[in-house]
Design a protein around this motif. Structure first.
Motif, PDB file in Angstrom:
ATOM      1  N   HIS A  55       0.836  -1.201   0.000  1.00 42.65           N
ATOM      2  CA  HIS A  55       0.000   0.000   0.000  1.00 42.65           C
ATOM      3  C   HIS A  55       0.871   1.252   0.000  1.00 42.65           C
ATOM      4  N   TRP A 106       0.671   3.861  -3.280  1.00 38.58           N
ATOM      5  CA  TRP A 106       0.079   5.189  -3.198  1.00 38.58           C
ATOM      6  C   TRP A 106       1.108   6.301  -3.059  1.00 38.58           C
ATOM      7  N   HIS A 152      -6.912   8.531   2.996  1.00 42.52           N
ATOM      8  CA  HIS A 152      -7.670   8.389   1.748  1.00 42.52           C
ATOM      9  C   HIS A 152      -8.932   9.244   1.722  1.00 42.52           C
ATOM     10  N   ASP A 162      -8.221   0.730  -7.253  1.00 44.23           N
ATOM     11  CA  ASP A 162      -8.279   2.172  -7.033  1.00 44.23           C
ATOM     12  C   ASP A 162      -9.714   2.672  -6.978  1.00 44.23           C
TER      13      ASP A 162
END
Length: 390
Positions: free
Chosen positions: A78, A82, A208, A285
């Motif tokens: 992760h 990202w 997020h 995504d």
């Protein structure tokens, strides 16, 4: 008994405001926009993954102390996916009982009695208690209103650092104000930390949940790799707050230190859920963009409704909370306002003053959560509009 039962370090911390306001919501039948938990569960495939792990016997006994390998690997993937950050799943990742334990373990591990810990005020309520348990001295730096947002005064932050400062406890996206620190602000924090040889613990659980901007991890700035403990969790991103699965990433010596404290707190937790969260982190995504877009629409629904009701609204750039100013309604005391609001219009909120050392600075501010179903928010907006009618 010669002295009170409660350790004096915790004497100032009674029942949390969330417990008080949630009990008030139950008693009055009000819509609870005070406590920040979703009123729907997260993705069905993630819940199915937890059930599958339970049935297959994965995690039903003690998982490894640092966390199951599948989740530690998923966390590193992760971070790479990202943010382009590389971590070793064996030495630079630690799984915790949510971000709250990660914060507690980090402060217990890294802070000696008398060390000063700078925290951005207002702050998540566990910060103060964790600093106190570690024997540290909390030094608040206040985020101040600036138009429709809150800003960090970098000069004030620099002035707060002394020879006794051990670390900065940073939260971005920031609860409760919804502020997302900019690249330039983060660069200035990093520069200060390097210059004064400070550690930084960053709480990035809302990473997020950002709207119209980007979240940038502090660890990505020059000189921060060896001095940053980064904390995040699954609860906010995947809407399974009851699972309490969080994680710490950082340089091996920092993670080892945090693990040394964490092993005497829960030791391990949430075994089957760890496997499910590993699968959640690998979702496409579209999932992450979808939850962001859904919450942005809910933010706008509630923000517009609050403005129509007469509040001054600080429209957040991140998290799922909206801070408002009640002074346009002729109010100045957030505690009194929130305690009367359920009877006045059937909605519960939280006074921001509980998140301040300088409670006068937070007195006119009130926080609402928008991580609720659209129909619930629509109902709440209709109820709040009665305030504008006198």
């Amino acid at each position: 008994m010669g002295r009170p039962p409660l350790n004096r370090r915790l004497a100032a911390f009674g029942t949390t405001i969330f417990a008080e306001m949630s009990a008030l919501a139950v008693r009055t039948g009000a819509i609870n926009l005070g406590q920040g938990f979703p009123d729907t569960d997260g993705p069905e495939e993630v819940r199915d993954a937890a059930v599958r792990a339970l049935r297959e016997g994965r995690g039903n006994q003690y998982p490894p102390g640092p966390g199951v390998p599948e989740l530690r690997t998923a966390v590193t993937e992760h971070q790479r996916r990202w943010y382009g950050l590389g971590f070793d799943p064996d030495t630079e990742v630690l799984i915790t009982a949510g971000a709250t334990e990660a914060i507690a373990a980090s402060l217990l591990a890294l802070v000696e009695p008398g060390d000063e810990v700078i925290a951005l005020e207002p702050y998540y309520d566990s910060y103060a208690a964790c600093v106190a348990m570690a024997g540290g001295v909390r030094v608040p730096v206040t985020l101040r209103p600036d138009g429709d947002t809150f800003r960090l005064d970098l000069d004030e932050l620099r002035a707060a650092v002394t020879d006794r400062t051990r670390l900065i406890l940073l939260n971005t996206p920031h609860n409760p104000t919804g502020t997302v620190l900019t690249h330039d602000e983060l660069a200035a924090v990093a520069e200060l930390a390097v210059e004064r040889d400070l550690l930084v613990v960053t709480d990035e659980v809302y990473e997020h949940l950002v709207f119209g901007t980007e979240h940038t991890p502090l660890v990505s700035f020059p000189g921060m790799r060896e001095r940053t403990v980064t904390i995040s969790s699954s609860g906010k991103t995947f809407s399974f707050t009851g699972w309490k699965v969080g994680w710490v990433t950082g340089a091996p010596e920092l993670v080892t230190a945090v693990r040394s404290a964490k092993q005497y707190l829960t030791y391990v937790s949430a075994g089957p859920f760890q496997y499910a969260v590993a699968e959640a982190l690998a979702l496409p995504d579209a999932y992450f963009h979808g939850i962001r877009d859904d919450l942005r629409a809910k933010r706008d629904l509630l923000a517009d409704g609050l403005a129509d009701a007469g509040f001054h609204v600080f429209r957040p750039s991140g998290t799922y909370f909206i801070t408002t100013d009640i002074r346009p309604l002729g109010e100045t005391d957030g505690f009194a306002f929130c305690r009367s609001l359920p009877e006045r219009c059937g909605v519960v909120a939280v006074p921001n003053a509980v998140f301040y050392d300088h409670q006068d600075q937070g007195s006119p501010f009130v926080r609402f959560a928008f991580c609720k179903r659209e129909e619930v928010l629509t109902d709440a907006v209709a109820r709040l509009k009665t305030l504008a009618q006198g």
